[in-house]
Design an enzyme around this catalytic site. Structure first.
Site, PDB file in Angstrom:
ATOM      1  N   THR A  69       0.844  -1.204   0.000  1.00 34.21           N
ATOM      2  CA  THR A  69       0.000   0.000   0.000  1.00 34.21           C
ATOM      3  C   THR A  69       0.877   1.251   0.000  1.00 34.21           C
ATOM      4  O   THR A  69       0.616   2.209  -0.734  1.00 34.21           O
ATOM      5  CB  THR A  69      -0.909   0.000   1.248  1.00 34.21           C
ATOM      6  OG1 THR A  69      -1.740  -1.162   1.192  1.00 34.21           O
ATOM      7  CG2 THR A  69      -1.766   1.245   1.318  1.00 34.21           C
ATOM      8  N   GLN A 181       0.348  -8.849  -6.833  1.00 30.74           N
ATOM      9  CA  GLN A 181      -0.152 -10.215  -7.028  1.00 30.74           C
ATOM     10  C   GLN A 181       0.660 -10.985  -8.066  1.00 30.74           C
ATOM     11  O   GLN A 181       0.444 -12.178  -8.254  1.00 30.74           O
ATOM     12  CB  GLN A 181      -1.627 -10.189  -7.461  1.00 30.74           C
ATOM     13  CG  GLN A 181      -2.572  -9.639  -6.405  1.00 30.74           C
ATOM     14  CD  GLN A 181      -2.757 -10.581  -5.219  1.00 30.74           C
ATOM     15  OE1 GLN A 181      -2.481 -11.780  -5.299  1.00 30.74           O
ATOM     16  NE2 GLN A 181      -3.220 -10.040  -4.101  1.00 30.74           N
ATOM     17  N   GLY A 202       5.641  -8.083   0.537  1.00 33.16           N
ATOM     18  CA  GLY A 202       6.213  -9.302   1.102  1.00 33.16           C
ATOM     19  C   GLY A 202       5.222 -10.413   1.364  1.00 33.16           C
ATOM     20  O   GLY A 202       5.460 -11.577   1.026  1.00 33.16           O
ATOM     21  N   THR A 239      13.838   4.519   9.604  1.00 31.36           N
ATOM     22  CA  THR A 239      14.841   3.500   9.914  1.00 31.36           C
ATOM     23  C   THR A 239      14.470   2.190   9.239  1.00 31.36           C
ATOM     24  O   THR A 239      13.315   1.761   9.304  1.00 31.36           O
ATOM     25  CB  THR A 239      14.937   3.312  11.441  1.00 31.36           C
ATOM     26  OG1 THR A 239      15.274   4.579  12.008  1.00 31.36           O
ATOM     27  CG2 THR A 239      15.981   2.281  11.820  1.00 31.36           C
ATOM     28  N   CYS A 327      -9.136  -6.667   1.382  1.00 31.00           N
ATOM     29  CA  CYS A 327      -8.999  -5.373   2.058  1.00 31.00           C
ATOM     30  C   CYS A 327     -10.333  -4.635   2.148  1.00 31.00           C
ATOM     31  O   CYS A 327     -10.485  -3.754   2.966  1.00 31.00           O
ATOM     32  CB  CYS A 327      -7.966  -4.513   1.333  1.00 31.00           C
ATOM     33  SG  CYS A 327      -6.395  -5.352   1.165  1.00 31.00           S
TER      34      CYS A 327
HETATM   35  C1  PLP Z   1      -3.020  -5.815  -6.023  1.00 27.73           C
HETATM   36  C2  PLP Z   1      -2.714  -5.373  -4.632  1.00 27.73           C
HETATM   37  N1  PLP Z   1      -2.104  -4.201  -4.429  1.00 27.73           N
HETATM   38  C3  PLP Z   1      -1.771  -3.762  -3.208  1.00 27.73           C
HETATM   39  C4  PLP Z   1      -2.087  -4.497  -2.085  1.00 27.73           C
HETATM   40  C5  PLP Z   1      -1.690  -3.975  -0.744  1.00 27.73           C
HETATM   41  O1  PLP Z   1      -0.507  -4.582  -0.277  1.00 27.73           O
HETATM   42  P1  PLP Z   1      -0.186  -4.599   1.298  1.00 27.73           P
HETATM   43  O2  PLP Z   1      -1.144  -5.560   1.924  1.00 27.73           O
HETATM   44  O3  PLP Z   1       1.239  -5.029   1.399  1.00 27.73           O
HETATM   45  O4  PLP Z   1      -0.381  -3.207   1.805  1.00 27.73           O
HETATM   46  C6  PLP Z   1      -2.753  -5.723  -2.225  1.00 27.73           C
HETATM   47  C7  PLP Z   1      -3.166  -6.505  -1.040  1.00 27.73           C
HETATM   48  O5  PLP Z   1      -4.229  -7.124  -1.024  1.00 27.73           O
HETATM   49  C8  PLP Z   1      -3.058  -6.173  -3.537  1.00 27.73           C
HETATM   50  O6  PLP Z   1      -3.658  -7.357  -3.746  1.00 27.73           O
END
Ligand code: PLP
Length: 385
Positions: A69, A181, A202, A239, A327
């Protein structure tokens, strides 16, 4: 428990966990000049090299962040801010981005009056490159940045990102791709693709949650979001999380090294899952692109069922999966991805995503096939609320 939600998060690989624990026992701020600091710095730089090597990037193009994100926000806002000028204030995105990109773009539209153009997708969920080509013919000078995901997190459709980057390159417009993904699940080569910035995370590939990176070309200008100690070429102050970075590098190296064989294994299991779901529920609709698709993704609509109800019934039967994107789960809204693909509201609300990963076995598919008929029958009798 059959875990079929690897696109939400996948278990840490044992070697990544080992790297995390080993490094977490060591003291040292990677910015300190003494021996402990230099040892931490060495771990960070070796990790940068491993990630670069796995993904076709120079080590200096790897910028560590605290999540996918964050890397998405850094790219979208940072590239837009760096190129915004009088007469140039238009961001180009797609209708199917993850919220980490979509909401960052919407924020720039709402709060900073950026003009936003969304590229449409076809019914398989693939971005229409022709629409971009026409847009570039007419408005290239007004565009700050183009962002298009590498692979969709809901229906698994792989996007023509490198085609998009090749179209944008002659105009000097930077292209960002959210490859969260994709990395470790399908071939990704940053050098071969003309994209300027690429996000990875990660916990989608066997590394720790709360780790990520933005691959960013050295000559691409970007305005930072975070100000502070000037770490990561002043692009991302803070950091450095040395154990997280060591574990991320371990996971990326392993996932990329084993990607081809693992993709074949997963595609076989996924195809079996699809066949067994169709057998159990003949009216189920398989969504997405059968060809350009992540190997571990199967996405269905179950007509007459509420996706959330079906998810809870399967959960009670020991099968874990997702409706739409994890999410935004919990918000009873139809998936924006399926709506963009032309699905009706009911179909979009009746969908489930099953995603497979490195720990998936045939037993998980068997468990789903056993639990699905009763869950669908009960969800259907409850109906669409
Ligand atoms: C396509 C995509 N982008 C971004 C994210 C966000 O990544 P993170 O969970 O590391 O913030 C996700 C997580 O579901 C995702 O599937």
């Amino acid at each position: 428990m059959a875990y079929l939600d690897h696109a939400a998060t996948t278990p840490m690989l044992p070697q990544a966990l080992d790297a995390y624990v080993r490094t977490a026992r060591e003291l040292g701020n990677a910015s300190s000049l003494h021996a402990s600091g230099r040892a931490a710095r060495r771990t960070v730089e070796e990790s940068r090299e491993r990630i670069g090597e796995a993904l076709g990037a120079k080590p200096s193009e790897v910028v560590f962040t605290g999540s996918g994100t964050e890397a998405d926000n850094l790219a979208v806002k940072g590239l837009h801010w760096a190129r915004r000028a009088s007469g140039r204030n238009r961001l180009v995105t797609t209708a199917i981005e993850h919220h980490a990109v979509a909401d960052a773009v919407a924020w720039l539209g709402d709060h900073e009056k950026a003009d936003v153009t969304e590229l449409p997708v076809d019914k398989l969920g693939r971005v229409d490159v022709e629409v971009l080509a026409e847009l570039l013919d007419e408005h290239a000078d007004a565009i700050t940045v183009i962002t298009c995901m590498w692979a969709n997190n809901e229906v698994g459709t792989i996007q023509p990102v490198c085609e998009i980057a090749a179209l944008a390159a002659p105009h000097g417009i930077p292209v960002h791709t959210d490859a969260v993904q994709a990395v470790g699940h399908t071939p990704v080569d940053f050098a071969a693709c003309e994209a300027d910035a690429l996000t990875l995370s990660g916990h989608k590939l066997g590394g720790p949650t709360g780790t990520g990176a933005l691959l960013l070309r050295r000559d691409t200008k970007l305005t930072p979001l975070l100000h502070g100690g000037g770490q990561e070429r002043e692009i991302r102050s803070g950091t450095l999380d040395v154990p997280g970075i060591a574990a991320l590098a371990e996971a990326v190296a392993h996932a990329v090294r084993t990607q081809e064989a693992e993709s074949q294994r997963l595609a076989v299991l996924r195809d079996e899952l699809v066949a067994r779901v169709r057998e159990a529920v003949p009216e189920a609709v398989y969504n997405g692109d059968p060809e350009h698709r992540l190997p571990g993704n199967a996405h269905f609509s179950f007509p007459g069922c509420e996706g959330d109800a079906l998810l809870m019934l399967l959960d009670a039967a020991g099968v874990e999966c997702a409706t739409g994107s994890a999410c935004s789960a919990g918000i009873a809204q139809p998936s924006h991805v399926l709506l963009a693909m032309g699905a009706g509201e009911d179909d979009a609300r009746s969908s489930l995503r099953f995603t497979l990963g490195w720990s998936t076995t045939k037993a998980d598919v068997d468990a789903l096939a056993a639990a699905l008929p009763e869950a669908v029958e009960r969800a259907r009798s409850a109906g669409l609320s």
